[in-house]
Design an enzyme around this catalytic site. Sequence first.
Site, short mmCIF file in Angstrom:
data_model
loop_
_atom_site.label_atom_id
_atom_site.label_comp_id
_atom_site.label_asym_id
_atom_site.label_seq_id
_atom_site.Cartn_x
_atom_site.Cartn_y
_atom_site.Cartn_z
N ALA A 151 0.83 -1.24 0.01
CA ALA A 151 0.05 0.22 0.10
C ALA A 151 1.01 1.19 0.06
CB ALA A 151 -1.08 -0.23 1.34
N VAL A 200 7.67 -1.81 1.99
CA VAL A 200 8.23 -1.05 1.17
C VAL A 200 9.49 0.01 1.56
CG1 VAL A 200 7.93 0.40 -0.71
CG2 VAL A 200 6.58 -1.39 -0.49
N GLN A 259 1.47 3.53 2.11
CA GLN A 259 2.06 3.99 3.22
C GLN A 259 2.68 2.50 3.85
OE1 GLN A 259 3.27 6.62 4.73
NE2 GLN A 259 2.49 8.04 3.29
N SER A 260 3.13 1.87 3.18
CA SER A 260 3.66 0.51 3.32
C SER A 260 4.97 0.61 4.31
CB SER A 260 3.93 -0.61 2.06
OG SER A 260 4.74 -1.55 2.42
N ASN A 261 4.91 0.21 5.42
CA ASN A 261 6.29 -0.02 6.06
C ASN A 261 7.09 -0.97 5.56
OD1 ASN A 261 5.32 1.73 8.21
ND2 ASN A 261 3.64 -0.03 8.61
#
Length: 331
Positions: free
Chosen positions: A72, A78, A74-76
């Site tokens: 997503a 990534v 706001q992926s942590n």
Amino acid sequence: MLETFPRVQLAHLPTPLEPLPRLSAALGGPDIWIKRDDCTGLATGGNKTRKLEFSLGAAMAEGADTIITAGAVQSNHVRQTAAAACKLGLACEVLLEQPFAEPSEPYMQSGNVLLDKLFGANLRAHPAGTDIVAAMESLADQVRQAGGQPYVIPVGASNATGALGYVDCAVELLGQAEDQGLVIDHLVTATGSAGTQAGLAVGLRAMRSQLPLLGIGVSAARDVQQQKVYALACETAELIGQSGIVARDDIVANCDYIGDGYGLPTTGMNEALLLLARQEGLLLDPVYSGKALAGLVDLTRKGAFDGARNIVFLHTGGSAALFAYLDQLHT
Ligand SMILES: *Cc1c(COP(=O)(O)O)cnc(C)c1O
């Protein structure tokens, strides 16, 4: 148990296991402890770092030069992957999915997105509902055609290889509890792409521990989430040569704290965030750990843990996303 798997060192381990005396007193239930996987050390930390030690270990062993992953906006995951790729000298190609309609400006630009850009990851936007697995495969083909060596890490690094990081965490936690003379009655974690809960379940059973593990869901309905975790736990157990050690009943999720959907704030999340901040000086995140603690707080108040002495809350990190929720959090 895990020595035979290729691994790179990315995390600060072991992460601390600490008491939360003021939160425990405020809730008036069992003693609550926190396992600080928000302190894994990579680019503001979080749970993906443990998984990436194994995912990127495999990538390096295969001679990859380009990491492809997705998440997503706001992926942590990534963000941690982008940082790890820098440390290992790999290119990082990212597919970002917008998880809900009409996201705010900070959601699209701040928090983890800003950090992804600082790490030089190549971000590509994909509309919600994209077949992300197929999109990553077709990107891998393009990289190969250009002479590169791609390695695809699934969303959340939640395959059996990534879940090994949480098999390792379970072993670490049990060792710490023993050293500290702590008898843990329940272990509670957020559960999303499933690798954290699946790895923990396998690690606990591999160590012959019957410690009850509760996943607080952040996206899918309960049946779907439990089945997803169970399937991955079975694959992970098989990977370490211990097929069958996890039973279907070992996998328990509570998905009553999601609210309107993945990444959408809830009143309970906001309250949990303020509670941990003001009682203990600790940061949660709005998408995962905030909703997970909201579940733990509510279940404690309802007496679900009555009779228990000690509960461990696994803090999976994610505070970098707070800034993306600037205009949606009440302080
Ligand atoms: C990804 C993530 C989780 C969920 O872990 P899964 O292994 O995907 O279930 C929880 N908390 C944070 C902060 C995360 O980034």
